[in-house]
Design a protein around this motif. Structure first.
Motif, PDB file in Angstrom:
ATOM      1  N   ASP A  72      16.031  -8.269 -29.028  1.00 21.70           N
ATOM      2  CA  ASP A  72      16.035  -7.371 -30.187  1.00 21.70           C
ATOM      3  C   ASP A  72      17.120  -6.299 -30.097  1.00 21.70           C
ATOM      4  N   GLN A 127      21.207 -16.627 -32.550  1.00 19.60           N
ATOM      5  CA  GLN A 127      20.513 -16.241 -33.779  1.00 19.60           C
ATOM      6  C   GLN A 127      20.606 -14.735 -34.005  1.00 19.60           C
ATOM      7  N   GLN A 128      20.468 -13.964 -32.952  1.00 16.31           N
ATOM      8  CA  GLN A 128      20.599 -12.511 -33.074  1.00 16.31           C
ATOM      9  C   GLN A 128      22.026 -12.128 -33.482  1.00 16.31           C
ATOM     10  N   LYS A 155      21.350  -6.892 -31.805  1.00 15.89           N
ATOM     11  CA  LYS A 155      21.861  -6.521 -33.128  1.00 15.89           C
ATOM     12  C   LYS A 155      22.400  -5.090 -33.125  1.00 15.89           C
ATOM     13  N   GLN A 158      24.050 -13.988 -35.251  1.00 17.94           N
ATOM     14  CA  GLN A 158      24.208 -14.360 -36.657  1.00 17.94           C
ATOM     15  C   GLN A 158      23.617 -13.289 -37.562  1.00 17.94           C
ATOM     16  N   GLN A 159      22.490 -12.722 -37.188  1.00 25.89           N
ATOM     17  CA  GLN A 159      21.866 -11.680 -37.997  1.00 25.89           C
ATOM     18  C   GLN A 159      22.715 -10.421 -38.055  1.00 25.89           C
ATOM     19  N   SER A 160      23.524 -10.183 -37.020  1.00 21.70           N
ATOM     20  CA  SER A 160      24.394  -9.009 -37.027  1.00 21.70           C
ATOM     21  C   SER A 160      25.808  -9.363 -37.495  1.00 21.70           C
TER      22      SER A 160
END
Length: 156
Positions: A93, A134-135, A96, A137-139
């Motif tokens: 977590d 995945q983290q 990001k 990609q979210q950022s």
């Protein structure tokens, strides 16, 4: 031949010596310039990792736009794999916020070519790498590279 106006011989002229008094000032000015301009980033590794080997190795350019994420076993402690961001052990977590903070430190040109370099141990499960991706990609950190050493080509 004697010069009548100035009362000396033309053959006795000397070349004036070079004044070296300002040389130390110049050297220190150049030294301070390079000290200010040079950006050194040092990270104290808290995870140990053995980089995997690869055959298609390419060096990354422009070090100022590279953000490193280390994945490996802690140097002291358990056998579980953990993530290191800068000098701190982190969780998924935290990635990001870390990427956004690193991006905000960069100038506009470096932000456009920002690359996240994942330096992971060769035994890290692919699921951990997938979670990190995945983290990222979210950022919106979409340029990712994986660190590796070049594999010996002697055994063909």
């Amino acid at each position: 031949m004697r010069n009548r106006l100035f009362g000396r011989n033309d053959d006795e002229r000397e070349v004036p010596q070079l004044n070296m008094a300002s040389l130390p000032d110049l050297i220190f000015t150049v030294l301070f310039f390079f000290m200010i301009v040079t950006h050194m980033r040092q990270v104290d590794l808290k995870v140990s990792y053995v980089v995997p080997e690869g055959t298609e190795i390419k060096k990354l350019g422009h070090k100022a736009s590279i953000v490193d994420i280390y994945v490996g076993r802690p140097q002291k402690g358990s056998d579980e794999f953990c993530i290191q961001l800068n000098n701190e052990i982190a969780t998924l977590d935290d990635i990001k916020d870390f990427v956004e903070e690193e991006r905000s430190r960069m100038n506009a040109d470096d932000q456009a070519r920002m690359t996240v370099s994942i330096k992971a141990d060769r035994d890290v499960p692919m699921g951990v790498i997938s979670d990190i991706k995945q983290q990222l990609q979210q950022s919106f950190a979409l340029r990712i590279s994986y660190s590796a050493t070049e594999k010996n080509q002697t055994n063909k």
